[in-house]
Design a protein around this motif. Structure first.
Motif, mmCIF file in Angstrom:
data_model
loop_
_atom_site.group_PDB
_atom_site.id
_atom_site.type_symbol
_atom_site.label_atom_id
_atom_site.label_comp_id
_atom_site.label_asym_id
_atom_site.label_seq_id
_atom_site.Cartn_x
_atom_site.Cartn_y
_atom_site.Cartn_z
ATOM 1 N N ASP A 55 0.790 -1.429 -0.173
ATOM 2 C CA ASP A 55 -0.079 -0.051 -0.030
ATOM 3 C C ASP A 55 0.680 1.548 0.058
ATOM 4 O O ASP A 55 0.638 2.138 -1.245
ATOM 5 C CB ASP A 55 -1.371 -0.421 1.097
ATOM 6 N N LEU A 56 1.960 1.582 1.041
ATOM 7 C CA LEU A 56 3.371 2.889 0.345
ATOM 8 C C LEU A 56 3.485 2.442 -0.467
ATOM 9 O O LEU A 56 3.480 3.355 -0.867
ATOM 10 C CB LEU A 56 3.887 1.982 2.300
ATOM 11 N N LEU A 57 4.146 1.330 -1.312
ATOM 12 C CA LEU A 57 4.570 1.615 -2.430
ATOM 13 C C LEU A 57 3.686 2.234 -3.436
ATOM 14 O O LEU A 57 4.312 3.154 -4.067
ATOM 15 C CB LEU A 57 4.762 0.596 -3.171
ATOM 16 N N LEU A 58 2.182 1.846 -3.591
ATOM 17 C CA LEU A 58 1.115 1.956 -4.021
ATOM 18 C C LEU A 58 1.339 3.735 -4.048
ATOM 19 O O LEU A 58 0.909 4.859 -4.949
ATOM 20 C CB LEU A 58 -0.571 1.725 -3.975
ATOM 21 N N LEU A 59 0.795 4.672 -2.903
ATOM 22 C CA LEU A 59 0.815 5.735 -2.202
ATOM 23 C C LEU A 59 1.716 7.349 -2.837
ATOM 24 O O LEU A 59 1.561 7.918 -3.182
ATOM 25 C CB LEU A 59 0.866 5.718 -0.505
ATOM 26 N N MET A 60 3.193 6.182 -2.812
ATOM 27 C CA MET A 60 4.415 6.705 -2.973
ATOM 28 C C MET A 60 4.518 6.647 -4.873
ATOM 29 O O MET A 60 4.336 8.118 -5.824
ATOM 30 C CB MET A 60 5.690 6.471 -3.129
ATOM 31 N N ALA A 61 3.658 5.468 -5.441
ATOM 32 C CA ALA A 61 3.813 5.949 -6.548
ATOM 33 C C ALA A 61 2.351 6.744 -7.533
ATOM 34 O O ALA A 61 2.816 7.589 -8.637
ATOM 35 C CB ALA A 61 3.242 4.718 -7.178
ATOM 36 N N VAL A 62 1.288 6.698 -6.861
ATOM 37 C CA VAL A 62 0.384 7.617 -7.035
ATOM 38 C C VAL A 62 0.728 9.309 -6.896
ATOM 39 O O VAL A 62 1.103 10.358 -8.061
ATOM 40 C CB VAL A 62 -1.114 7.694 -6.133
ATOM 41 N N ALA A 63 1.701 9.475 -5.799
ATOM 42 C CA ALA A 63 2.417 10.757 -5.777
ATOM 43 C C ALA A 63 2.854 10.729 -6.734
ATOM 44 O O ALA A 63 3.074 12.451 -6.904
ATOM 45 C CB ALA A 63 2.905 10.871 -4.200
ATOM 46 N N GLU A 68 7.497 7.568 8.164
ATOM 47 C CA GLU A 68 6.322 8.103 8.021
ATOM 48 C C GLU A 68 6.778 9.730 7.278
ATOM 49 O O GLU A 68 5.959 10.591 6.749
ATOM 50 C CB GLU A 68 6.324 9.375 9.769
ATOM 51 N N VAL A 69 7.954 9.848 7.069
ATOM 52 C CA VAL A 69 8.280 11.625 6.077
ATOM 53 C C VAL A 69 7.976 10.922 4.922
ATOM 54 O O VAL A 69 7.855 12.116 4.418
ATOM 55 C CB VAL A 69 10.233 11.212 6.132
ATOM 56 N N VAL A 70 8.414 10.134 4.590
ATOM 57 C CA VAL A 70 7.759 9.700 2.774
ATOM 58 C C VAL A 70 6.566 9.535 3.589
ATOM 59 O O VAL A 70 6.327 9.958 2.031
ATOM 60 C CB VAL A 70 8.427 8.392 2.528
ATOM 61 N N LYS A 71 5.657 9.338 3.845
ATOM 62 C CA LYS A 71 4.071 8.917 3.587
ATOM 63 C C LYS A 71 3.275 11.058 3.695
ATOM 64 O O LYS A 71 2.704 11.065 3.128
ATOM 65 C CB LYS A 71 3.716 8.077 4.478
ATOM 66 N N MET A 72 4.136 11.462 4.725
ATOM 67 C CA MET A 72 3.891 13.191 4.499
ATOM 68 C C MET A 72 4.071 13.373 3.443
ATOM 69 O O MET A 72 3.211 14.452 2.796
ATOM 70 C CB MET A 72 4.331 13.479 5.402
ATOM 71 N N HIS A 73 5.074 13.391 2.901
ATOM 72 C CA HIS A 73 5.677 14.160 0.972
ATOM 73 C C HIS A 73 4.607 13.291 0.295
ATOM 74 O O HIS A 73 3.913 14.248 -0.473
ATOM 75 C CB HIS A 73 6.521 13.844 1.231
ATOM 76 N N ALA A 74 4.416 12.428 0.827
ATOM 77 C CA ALA A 74 3.288 11.610 -0.952
ATOM 78 C C ALA A 74 1.934 11.705 -0.179
ATOM 79 O O ALA A 74 0.891 12.830 -1.303
ATOM 80 C CB ALA A 74 3.018 10.117 -0.706
ATOM 81 N N LEU A 120 12.109 12.930 -3.162
ATOM 82 C CA LEU A 120 11.647 12.749 -4.602
ATOM 83 C C LEU A 120 11.094 11.880 -5.115
ATOM 84 O O LEU A 120 10.740 12.307 -6.199
ATOM 85 C CB LEU A 120 13.110 13.589 -5.174
ATOM 86 N N ASN A 121 10.533 10.482 -5.173
ATOM 87 C CA ASN A 121 10.264 10.080 -5.655
ATOM 88 C C ASN A 121 8.366 9.718 -4.710
ATOM 89 O O ASN A 121 7.753 8.494 -5.541
ATOM 90 C CB ASN A 121 10.541 8.602 -5.508
ATOM 91 N N ALA A 122 8.376 10.299 -4.537
ATOM 92 C CA ALA A 122 7.158 10.292 -3.630
ATOM 93 C C ALA A 122 6.578 11.656 -3.598
ATOM 94 O O ALA A 122 5.511 12.193 -2.287
ATOM 95 C CB ALA A 122 7.026 9.660 -2.108
#
Length: 436
Positions: A50-58, A294-300, A329-331
């Motif tokens: 789910d996190l990988l999908l979140l990053m990809a959509v962002a 959490e940092v990656v999710k916040m940006h995404a 930068l990838n999120a």
């Protein structure tokens, strides 16, 4: 670097393997629907596929909004004093006016630092500081006029909503009147700091005595109405919940839809090690800053919830370091902030990533992430050509000798700038300076 069609193909494959509720939320985001606070909170709870999908959509929404260019600004921070009348639980920068480590930069030193930065290619100076006691209400405008007298073309990015409220209080005038004074003195934009979490219950825990959510919103929306753009921020990784984060983003989105005045959104994770509320164990359940996830999710999530209204999502290399900044930068992120030259506030709190990163190094990080680097102005006009070459910059060479700029820890020990020596003199100078 994935092209648009390849990225969308990857998103489609991840959608098929994700949790049904997460897939539904993110599919709605891709279709251009505005997410609710509840949906945003759910995205903050993603892990694994789910996190990988979140990053990809962002990343896909980032590509739609701004393409593959990653920007930065050549700037200098001038935190002219660390003396402050308030005691925020997260702030390790501030000192009382009687403390030995309290400093105050005289006007001539503020101008000298601005001129040095300009001569090294900076286009912006960022002016923020503590709230010194019994401040002359014309101090902030005087600083701006002094800089503009020497450097009429430099952009002054200065004074948080907390400082604006304090200035207006000292001047016994309205927020609008004080913002007009700052604009007339040369302020080009405001940093949207002092936002922390825009929820008064949380604010009372981590920063009692600070401005309220309503006051922050008043300063920001008034500035936008007067033609003064601002950034927007969040400070997270302490006691806030996922819902607090999502509600904060929704409020930023609502303001932007009304005013269009935000240039960027900047997530700022708590640097905890020297924060008084962490070091003294003042708040039960306080977390030691955000985790890497959490940092990656916040940006995404910021990219997804703010799309398409806020074009630019900035990642702070000061807070996160170069490695995590590249991941962001990838999120969803597309900006690395500034060169800073002198960074004091995060450094005081225990950040270890330095006080200066020259353009050459920022460009290297961006290219290594498979993206296209470009220098920008404060207001996101591109200044450097989009080529495969990295043109030399005067700050690159100067950064090989960072000792010339001094450090925060040298500054708080420097008797030349001791608060007790200079503050009264500066206020006398301010009081004798005719208004513009």
């Amino acid at each position: 670097m994935l092209g648009g069609s390849a990225l969308r193909d990857m998103v489609d494959r991840l959608l098929a393997s994700a949790s049904l509720d997460v897939a539904r939320i993110l599919d709605r985001a891709l279709a251009g629907h505005e997410l609710t606070v509840e949906e945003g909170a759910r995205l903050f709870d993603t892990h694994g596929p789910d996190l990988l999908l979140l990053m990809a959509v962002a990343d896909e929404l980032r590509r739609r909004a701004v393409g593959d260019v990653v920007t930065y600004v050549v700037n200098r921070n001038i935190n002219f004093t660390n003396v402050c009348i308030k005691r925020c639980g997260f702030c390790a920068f501030s000192r009382g006016h009687r403390e030995e480590q309290g400093y105050f930069l005289p006007l001539e030193e503020v101008v000298r630092r601005a001129k040095e930065a300009w001569e090294l290619g900076a286009t912006e100076v960022c002016i923020q500081a503590g709230l010194p006691p019994k401040m002359d209400p014309d101090l902030y405008p005087t600083i701006c006029r002094a800089i503009k007298a020497e450097l009429p073309e430099v952009h002054i990015h200065g004074f948080s909503p907390e400082e604006v409220v304090y200035g207006a209080l000292r001047a016994r005038c309205s927020i609008e009147e004080y913002l007009l004074r700052l604009k007339d003195a040369g302020v080009g934009s405001l940093p949207g700091t002092s936002a922390e979490i825009l929820d008064d219950e949380v604010r009372r825990l981590i920063s009692p005595g600070r401005i309220t959510t309503a006051q922050w919103v008043e300063v920001i929306t008034t500035a936008h109405r007067l033609g003064i753009p601002t950034t927007a921020t969040i400070m997270y990784g302490h006691v806030e919940t996922n819902r607090h984060r999502a509600a904060h983003l929704a409020l930023i989105r609502d303001i932007q839809k009304e005013t269009g005045g935000f240039t960027e959104f900047v997530p700022l994770s708590l640097v905890h090690s020297e924060a008084p509320m962490y070091r003294k164990r003042l708040i039960p359940g306080l977390r030691p800053g955000a985790t890497g996830e959490e940092v990656v999710k916040m940006h995404a999530v910021a990219r997804i919830m703010l799309y398409p209204h806020v074009r630019n999502i900035q990642v702070s290399w000061v807070k996160e370091g170069p490695k995590l900044a590249q991941w962001c930068l990838n999120a969803g992120a597309n900006d690395l902030g500034g060169t800073l030259i002198n960074e004091s506030i995060s450094t005081a709190a225990g950040a270890t990533y330095g006080q200066l990163v020259p353009p050459r190094e920022l460009r290297r990080w961006i290219r290594d992430a498979g993206r296209i680097p470009a220098e920008r102005t404060t207001l996101y006009q591109l200044r450097s050509p989009l080529t495969d070459e990295d043109p030399p910059h005067p700050l690159d060479e100067a950064a090989e000798h960072p000792e010339r700029f001094g450090s925060y820890f040298e500054l708080i020990r420097d008797e030349r700038f001791a608060f007790r020596k200079h503050y009264r003199i500066v206020l006398q100078q301010v009081g004798s300076t005719p208004a513009a």
